[in-house]
Design a protein around this motif. Structure first.
Motif, PDB file in Angstrom:
ATOM      1  N   SER A  33     -28.100  12.291 -50.061  1.00 41.61           N
ATOM      2  CA  SER A  33     -28.211  13.691 -50.488  1.00 41.61           C
ATOM      3  C   SER A  33     -27.942  14.683 -49.369  1.00 41.61           C
ATOM      4  O   SER A  33     -27.193  15.646 -49.539  1.00 41.61           O
ATOM      5  CB  SER A  33     -29.596  13.968 -51.074  1.00 41.61           C
ATOM      6  N   GLY A  34     -28.562  14.486 -48.237  1.00 42.59           N
ATOM      7  CA  GLY A  34     -28.391  15.424 -47.130  1.00 42.59           C
ATOM      8  C   GLY A  34     -26.955  15.502 -46.649  1.00 42.59           C
ATOM      9  O   GLY A  34     -26.461  16.586 -46.314  1.00 42.59           O
ATOM     10  N   GLN A  41     -21.974  22.435 -48.209  1.00 42.81           N
ATOM     11  CA  GLN A  41     -22.349  23.685 -47.552  1.00 42.81           C
ATOM     12  C   GLN A  41     -21.445  23.976 -46.355  1.00 42.81           C
ATOM     13  O   GLN A  41     -21.128  25.134 -46.077  1.00 42.81           O
ATOM     14  CB  GLN A  41     -23.819  23.643 -47.132  1.00 42.81           C
ATOM     15  N   TRP A  42     -21.004  22.946 -45.670  1.00 42.18           N
ATOM     16  CA  TRP A  42     -20.086  23.116 -44.551  1.00 42.18           C
ATOM     17  C   TRP A  42     -18.792  23.786 -44.998  1.00 42.18           C
ATOM     18  O   TRP A  42     -18.248  24.635 -44.287  1.00 42.18           O
ATOM     19  CB  TRP A  42     -19.786  21.769 -43.897  1.00 42.18           C
ATOM     20  N   VAL A  43     -18.309  23.415 -46.179  1.00 43.58           N
ATOM     21  CA  VAL A  43     -17.081  24.016 -46.701  1.00 43.58           C
ATOM     22  C   VAL A  43     -17.220  25.547 -46.759  1.00 43.58           C
ATOM     23  O   VAL A  43     -16.283  26.271 -46.449  1.00 43.58           O
ATOM     24  CB  VAL A  43     -16.725  23.430 -48.088  1.00 43.58           C
ATOM     25  N   ILE A  56     -23.060  19.029 -41.029  1.00 42.75           N
ATOM     26  CA  ILE A  56     -23.051  17.798 -41.839  1.00 42.75           C
ATOM     27  C   ILE A  56     -24.017  16.756 -41.281  1.00 42.75           C
ATOM     28  O   ILE A  56     -24.919  16.305 -42.002  1.00 42.75           O
ATOM     29  CB  ILE A  56     -21.625  17.241 -41.974  1.00 42.75           C
ATOM     30  N   PRO A  57     -23.898  16.341 -40.012  1.00 42.52           N
ATOM     31  CA  PRO A  57     -24.841  15.321 -39.534  1.00 42.52           C
ATOM     32  C   PRO A  57     -26.284  15.810 -39.442  1.00 42.52           C
ATOM     33  O   PRO A  57     -27.202  15.047 -39.740  1.00 42.52           O
ATOM     34  CB  PRO A  57     -24.297  14.906 -38.173  1.00 42.52           C
ATOM     35  N   VAL A  58     -26.501  17.074 -39.035  1.00 43.26           N
ATOM     36  CA  VAL A  58     -27.894  17.519 -38.952  1.00 43.26           C
ATOM     37  C   VAL A  58     -28.515  17.605 -40.337  1.00 43.26           C
ATOM     38  O   VAL A  58     -29.706  17.309 -40.503  1.00 43.26           O
ATOM     39  CB  VAL A  58     -28.085  18.842 -38.173  1.00 43.26           C
ATOM     40  N   SER A  59     -27.733  17.971 -41.341  1.00 37.19           N
ATOM     41  CA  SER A  59     -28.258  17.997 -42.710  1.00 37.19           C
ATOM     42  C   SER A  59     -28.573  16.586 -43.194  1.00 37.19           C
ATOM     43  O   SER A  59     -29.628  16.345 -43.780  1.00 37.19           O
ATOM     44  CB  SER A  59     -27.251  18.657 -43.662  1.00 37.19           C
ATOM     45  N   GLY A  60     -27.654  15.663 -42.941  1.00 32.26           N
ATOM     46  CA  GLY A  60     -27.863  14.281 -43.386  1.00 32.26           C
ATOM     47  C   GLY A  60     -29.063  13.627 -42.743  1.00 32.26           C
ATOM     48  O   GLY A  60     -29.932  13.072 -43.430  1.00 32.26           O
ATOM     49  N   PHE A  61     -29.136  13.704 -41.426  1.00 35.02           N
ATOM     50  CA  PHE A  61     -30.249  13.056 -40.742  1.00 35.02           C
ATOM     51  C   PHE A  61     -31.557  13.824 -40.921  1.00 35.02           C
ATOM     52  O   PHE A  61     -32.626  13.222 -40.970  1.00 35.02           O
ATOM     53  CB  PHE A  61     -29.919  12.827 -39.263  1.00 35.02           C
ATOM     54  N   PHE A 108     -35.614  19.228 -43.220  1.00 38.96           N
ATOM     55  CA  PHE A 108     -34.215  19.509 -43.529  1.00 38.96           C
ATOM     56  C   PHE A 108     -33.821  20.877 -42.966  1.00 38.96           C
ATOM     57  O   PHE A 108     -32.797  21.018 -42.291  1.00 38.96           O
ATOM     58  CB  PHE A 108     -34.068  19.471 -45.060  1.00 38.96           C
ATOM     59  N   GLY A 109     -34.648  21.883 -43.213  1.00 38.92           N
ATOM     60  CA  GLY A 109     -34.382  23.232 -42.721  1.00 38.92           C
ATOM     61  C   GLY A 109     -34.447  23.329 -41.208  1.00 38.92           C
ATOM     62  O   GLY A 109     -33.656  24.038 -40.582  1.00 38.92           O
ATOM     63  N   PHE A 110     -35.391  22.615 -40.605  1.00 32.79           N
ATOM     64  CA  PHE A 110     -35.489  22.611 -39.144  1.00 32.79           C
ATOM     65  C   PHE A 110     -34.215  22.032 -38.539  1.00 32.79           C
ATOM     66  O   PHE A 110     -33.678  22.571 -37.563  1.00 32.79           O
ATOM     67  CB  PHE A 110     -36.709  21.814 -38.678  1.00 32.79           C
ATOM     68  N   ALA A 111     -33.734  20.942 -39.101  1.00 34.28           N
ATOM     69  CA  ALA A 111     -32.506  20.319 -38.589  1.00 34.28           C
ATOM     70  C   ALA A 111     -31.330  21.292 -38.706  1.00 34.28           C
ATOM     71  O   ALA A 111     -30.539  21.434 -37.760  1.00 34.28           O
ATOM     72  CB  ALA A 111     -32.227  19.021 -39.344  1.00 34.28           C
ATOM     73  N   GLN A 112     -31.219  21.980 -39.829  1.00 30.50           N
ATOM     74  CA  GLN A 112     -30.131  22.943 -40.008  1.00 30.50           C
ATOM     75  C   GLN A 112     -30.299  24.146 -39.074  1.00 30.50           C
ATOM     76  O   GLN A 112     -29.318  24.710 -38.590  1.00 30.50           O
ATOM     77  CB  GLN A 112     -30.049  23.386 -41.460  1.00 30.50           C
ATOM     78  N   TRP A 113     -31.528  24.518 -38.817  1.00 29.98           N
ATOM     79  CA  TRP A 113     -31.813  25.608 -37.893  1.00 29.98           C
ATOM     80  C   TRP A 113     -31.241  25.321 -36.507  1.00 29.98           C
ATOM     81  O   TRP A 113     -30.835  26.242 -35.798  1.00 29.98           O
ATOM     82  CB  TRP A 113     -33.328  25.829 -37.825  1.00 29.98           C
ATOM     83  N   LEU A 114     -31.208  24.048 -36.119  1.00 23.88           N
ATOM     84  CA  LEU A 114     -30.656  23.682 -34.821  1.00 23.88           C
ATOM     85  C   LEU A 114     -29.212  24.165 -34.671  1.00 23.88           C
ATOM     86  O   LEU A 114     -28.771  24.475 -33.565  1.00 23.88           O
ATOM     87  CB  LEU A 114     -30.742  22.166 -34.604  1.00 23.88           C
ATOM     88  N   VAL A 115     -28.478  24.231 -35.764  1.00 18.98           N
ATOM     89  CA  VAL A 115     -27.119  24.773 -35.739  1.00 18.98           C
ATOM     90  C   VAL A 115     -27.154  26.294 -35.807  1.00 18.98           C
ATOM     91  O   VAL A 115     -26.506  26.985 -35.023  1.00 18.98           O
ATOM     92  CB  VAL A 115     -26.272  24.203 -36.905  1.00 18.98           C
ATOM     93  N   LEU A 116     -27.924  26.831 -36.726  1.00 17.51           N
ATOM     94  CA  LEU A 116     -27.940  28.276 -36.954  1.00 17.51           C
ATOM     95  C   LEU A 116     -28.458  29.083 -35.763  1.00 17.51           C
ATOM     96  O   LEU A 116     -28.000  30.200 -35.514  1.00 17.51           O
ATOM     97  CB  LEU A 116     -28.777  28.610 -38.192  1.00 17.51           C
ATOM     98  N   ARG A 117     -29.406  28.536 -35.038  1.00 13.11           N
ATOM     99  CA  ARG A 117     -30.034  29.291 -33.944  1.00 13.11           C
ATOM    100  C   ARG A 117     -29.049  29.667 -32.856  1.00 13.11           C
ATOM    101  O   ARG A 117     -29.258  30.629 -32.122  1.00 13.11           O
ATOM    102  CB  ARG A 117     -31.207  28.509 -33.362  1.00 13.11           C
TER     103      ARG A 117
END
Length: 187
Positions: A33-34, A41-43, A56-61, A108-117
């Motif tokens: 799913s991730g 979402q990357w698209v 993609i990888p941060v969302s998956g993991f 999941f959100g924390f992992a995605q935050w690693l990119v957004l920050r």
């Protein structure tokens, strides 16, 4: 346009996951799913941030770690789930997911935050929005399943659930993109 594209991409990914997971293949729901949502979402996201491919990888993991944390903490929250089932009038799986999915979605959100920050001031709001979106995913997906699961085999309800989740995170994403880019050096 960002908001609508975010919801459509995430909802389509959710529908695909629901289709692939039906009726017994939990690999798609628990593990893939991730990654599937991350790709969709990357698209959309790649137009707004450089190096969005890391989404993609941060969302998956992040999803996988969130699932493990949700499973690990399940016994802690079982009394809450039992209480809500007894007084809430809905089925136990609904309450189990309503309590558990925010745990999954905070990771999941924390992992995605690693990119957004790296790109947005106030990106920490993403973690809160993601956590809340987990509850919305359960509520909307459960309601949609009550109506459509016999005909859609989970793809409709999963798509609706993920779209509802994306509506919450999409609000924060639009806010970040419109107002809070960091001043990054070019190059």
């Amino acid at each position: 346009m960002l908001f609508l594209n975010w919801i459509l991409a995430t909802g389509a990914a959710g529908a695909f996951i629901g289709y692939m997971a039906a009726p017994t293949d939990f690999f798609w729901e628990l593990i893939a799913s991730g990654f599937v949502v991350g790709i969709a979402q990357w698209v959309v996201l790649r137009r707004y941030i450089k190096s969005a491919v890391w989404w993609i990888p941060v969302s998956g993991f992040g999803w996988i770690l969130g699932i493990f944390l949700m499973i690990f903490t399940r016994d802690i929250f079982n009394p809450v789930v039992d209480f809500l089932t007894s007084v809430g009038g809905l089925w136990g799986v609904f309450w189990l997911n309503l309590v558990g999915q925010p745990i999954n979605f905070v990771v999941f959100g924390f992992a995605q935050w690693l990119v957004l920050r790296r790109y947005f001031r106030y990106a920490f709001w993403w973690i809160f929005a993601s956590t809340l979106s987990g509850a919305f995913r359960v509520a909307a997906g459960s309601y949609a399943c009550a109506v459509t699961c016999k005909i859609g085999h989970g793809s409709i309800s999963n798509g609706v659930g993920w779209a509802a989740s994306a509506a919450i995170t999409g609000i924060v994403l639009v806010w970040l993109v419109d107002n809070h880019y960091k001043n990054l050096p070019s190059g």
